[in-house]
Design a protein around this motif. Structure first.
Motif, PDB file in Angstrom:
ATOM      1  N   PRO A   1       0.842  -1.206   0.000  1.00 32.31           N
ATOM      2  CA  PRO A   1       0.000   0.000   0.000  1.00 32.31           C
ATOM      3  C   PRO A   1       0.871   1.247   0.000  1.00 32.31           C
ATOM      4  N   THR A   2       0.328   2.343  -0.491  1.00 39.33           N
ATOM      5  CA  THR A   2       1.056   3.610  -0.399  1.00 39.33           C
ATOM      6  C   THR A   2       0.992   4.115   1.044  1.00 39.33           C
ATOM      7  N   SER A   3       1.916   5.006   1.374  1.00 38.59           N
ATOM      8  CA  SER A   3       2.005   5.531   2.740  1.00 38.59           C
ATOM      9  C   SER A   3       2.835   6.805   2.703  1.00 38.59           C
ATOM     10  N   ASP A   4       3.210   7.315   3.881  1.00 40.94           N
ATOM     11  CA  ASP A   4       4.119   8.458   3.950  1.00 40.94           C
ATOM     12  C   ASP A   4       5.444   8.160   3.263  1.00 40.94           C
ATOM     13  N   ARG A   5       5.779   6.877   3.152  1.00 41.74           N
ATOM     14  CA  ARG A   5       7.112   6.477   2.683  1.00 41.74           C
ATOM     15  C   ARG A   5       7.134   6.042   1.224  1.00 41.74           C
ATOM     16  N   ILE A   6       5.968   5.770   0.650  1.00 43.09           N
ATOM     17  CA  ILE A   6       5.911   5.159  -0.676  1.00 43.09           C
ATOM     18  C   ILE A   6       5.207   6.081  -1.664  1.00 43.09           C
ATOM     19  N   LEU A   7       5.822   6.301  -2.815  1.00 43.95           N
ATOM     20  CA  LEU A   7       5.254   7.152  -3.843  1.00 43.95           C
ATOM     21  C   LEU A   7       3.994   6.515  -4.439  1.00 43.95           C
ATOM     22  N   ASP A   8       2.979   7.333  -4.599  1.00 48.31           N
ATOM     23  CA  ASP A   8       1.716   6.876  -5.176  1.00 48.31           C
ATOM     24  C   ASP A   8       1.856   6.903  -6.696  1.00 48.31           C
ATOM     25  N   GLY A   9       2.434   5.841  -7.248  1.00 49.39           N
ATOM     26  CA  GLY A   9       2.790   5.817  -8.661  1.00 49.39           C
ATOM     27  C   GLY A   9       1.588   5.793  -9.592  1.00 49.39           C
ATOM     28  N   VAL A  10       1.647   6.600 -10.651  1.00 47.80           N
ATOM     29  CA  VAL A  10       0.583   6.605 -11.656  1.00 47.80           C
ATOM     30  C   VAL A  10       0.562   5.263 -12.386  1.00 47.80           C
ATOM     31  N   THR A  11       1.746   4.761 -12.736  1.00 50.03           N
ATOM     32  CA  THR A  11       1.809   3.459 -13.410  1.00 50.03           C
ATOM     33  C   THR A  11       1.351   2.358 -12.467  1.00 50.03           C
ATOM     34  N   ARG A  12       1.683   2.464 -11.184  1.00 52.20           N
ATOM     35  CA  ARG A  12       1.244   1.477 -10.186  1.00 52.20           C
ATOM     36  C   ARG A  12      -0.277   1.347 -10.200  1.00 52.20           C
ATOM     37  N   LYS A  13      -0.967   2.483 -10.152  1.00 52.15           N
ATOM     38  CA  LYS A  13      -2.428   2.463 -10.165  1.00 52.15           C
ATOM     39  C   LYS A  13      -2.965   1.859 -11.464  1.00 52.15           C
ATOM     40  N   SER A  14      -2.255   2.155 -12.556  1.00 51.01           N
ATOM     41  CA  SER A  14      -2.679   1.644 -13.857  1.00 51.01           C
ATOM     42  C   SER A  14      -2.471   0.131 -13.941  1.00 51.01           C
ATOM     43  N   VAL A  15      -1.371  -0.356 -13.364  1.00 49.81           N
ATOM     44  CA  VAL A  15      -1.099  -1.800 -13.344  1.00 49.81           C
ATOM     45  C   VAL A  15      -2.193  -2.533 -12.576  1.00 49.81           C
ATOM     46  N   ILE A  16      -2.579  -1.996 -11.432  1.00 47.39           N
ATOM     47  CA  ILE A  16      -3.624  -2.635 -10.615  1.00 47.39           C
ATOM     48  C   ILE A  16      -4.938  -2.700 -11.395  1.00 47.39           C
TER      49      ILE A  16
END
Length: 356
Positions: free
Chosen positions: A251-266
């Motif tokens: 999951p995204t968090s304070d530490r992890i970038l909310d990737g545009v490609t990540r959302k698209s992959v899901i």
């Protein structure tokens, strides 16, 4: 010179296009004829301009050099076989650069300035965009903001420069990536700005990455800053694991970038009927899956590479080689996304944005 409803445009006298060897591009080293510039001063963003690509004159006391107020984005423009130019989910990048800016106390940018400026820039430099999905031909777009106010007092700047520069690119990785799981260094901490696309986040990665590269790896898989028990990102990419027939990502968090490609992959995986689970992922479970054979594949996702298959995972003094199965999820998902980006298939998600 011409002026649109918002943007002042000054064209380059002569294009550099004829000097470019498009068959031998080095990622991120060749830049197009023009750039977008907009200054913030007196409490507001000034009239944006498109100028010939050129060097900047900036004070050595500019606050970006001393206190690191700098954020950026990564986007791409694609050309289809009919010569039309497309962006991929640009509103996500616009929203994220403002989210990053807010976290570093930088003024948020104007939406109409961003989209009209980007459209005009891409229309001017459209001949730099080559079609060719197989080769990964695209125009990489780099919006960024820096603090330009002179002064070495430790406080937020009152003057900034928002810019967009572009470079023609091809495929980022041409082979499977070798990654090593971090067990000492951290990319970001809770309450920090790991979720912002801030320049300093990347500077802090370079030394640990250099160490693993000396061991024969390409990138680091970052772990949490407290226990190093949980997996987070892979170098500059979000990371996915296929355990048996389930696709797992953090999951995204304070530490992890909310990737545009990540959302698209899901979204693409779910459309393909692949079960996706977004949850905390432990180092222990992935190593056990690699050892017992249930880890079928792993890959990183990001704008530059879209999807980068991982061929080897290292942890402490062991390495685990992954052999992609015939029904490779990463290949199916990548093709689905690329077909949308290059206008080679229907876009059921509404992700494409035509540059007109």
């Amino acid at each position: 010179m011409k002026t649109t409803s918002i943007v002042k445009v000054s064209k380059a006298e002569k294009s550099k296009l004829e000097q470019i060897d498009f068959d031998n591009l080095v990622f991120g080293k060749t830049f197009t004829d023009h750039m977008f510039v907009c200054d913030y001063k007196d409490g507001k963003w000034q009239t944006p301009e498109i100028l010939p690509y050129q060097a900047l004159t900036i004070e050595p006391s500019a606050k970006v050099f001393h206190y690191g107020q700098a954020v950026f984005e990564g986007m791409k423009a694609y050309k289809d076989e009919a010569g039309k130019v497309w962006l991929f989910r640009p509103e996500e990048n616009f929203q994220r650069i403002n989210k990053s800016s807010k976290r570093l106390n930088i003024p948020e940018f104007e939406e109409d300035f961003f989209f009209e400026g980007l459209n005009e820039l891409l229309k001017l430099d459209k001949d730099w965009i080559r079609s060719g999905q197989e080769a990964g031909n695209a125009l990489y777009i780099r919006p960024f903001v820096i603090a330009t106010q002179p002064g070495v007092m430790a406080s937020p700047a009152t003057e900034y420069k928002f810019m967009i520069i572009c470079c023609p690119v091809q495929a980022y990785y041409t082979k499977d990536v070798r990654v090593k799981i971090a067990d000492y260094y951290s990319r970001a901490a809770n309450g920090g700005f790991g979720a912002a696309k801030a320049a300093g986040n990347y500077a802090g990665q370079f030394y640990p990455t250099k160490l693993v590269q000396e061991e024969g790896f390409d990138q680091v898989i970052w772990t949490d800053d407290t226990s190093h028990e949980y997996l987070e990102e892979a170098g500059t990419m979000n990371i996915f694991f296929r355990v048996n027939d389930k696709l797992i990502t953090c999951p995204t968090s304070d530490r992890i970038l909310d990737g545009v490609t990540r959302k698209s992959v899901i979204a693409m995986a779910e459309k393909l009927g692949i079960e996706v689970e977004v949850r905390k992922v432990t180092v222990k479970e992935i190593i056990e899956a690699a050892e017992n054979g249930s880890l079928k594949e792993s890959f990183g996702s990001g704008t530059a590479a879209v999807i980068s298959p991982i061929g080897t995972i290292g942890y402490k003094d062991k390495t685990y080689d992954l052999v992609k199965p015939e029904d490779c999820y990463s290949a199916q998902i990548k093709k689905g996304i690329l077909d949308i980006q290059y206008n080679a298939a229907e876009d059921p998600f509404g992700w494409r944005y035509e540059v007109k």
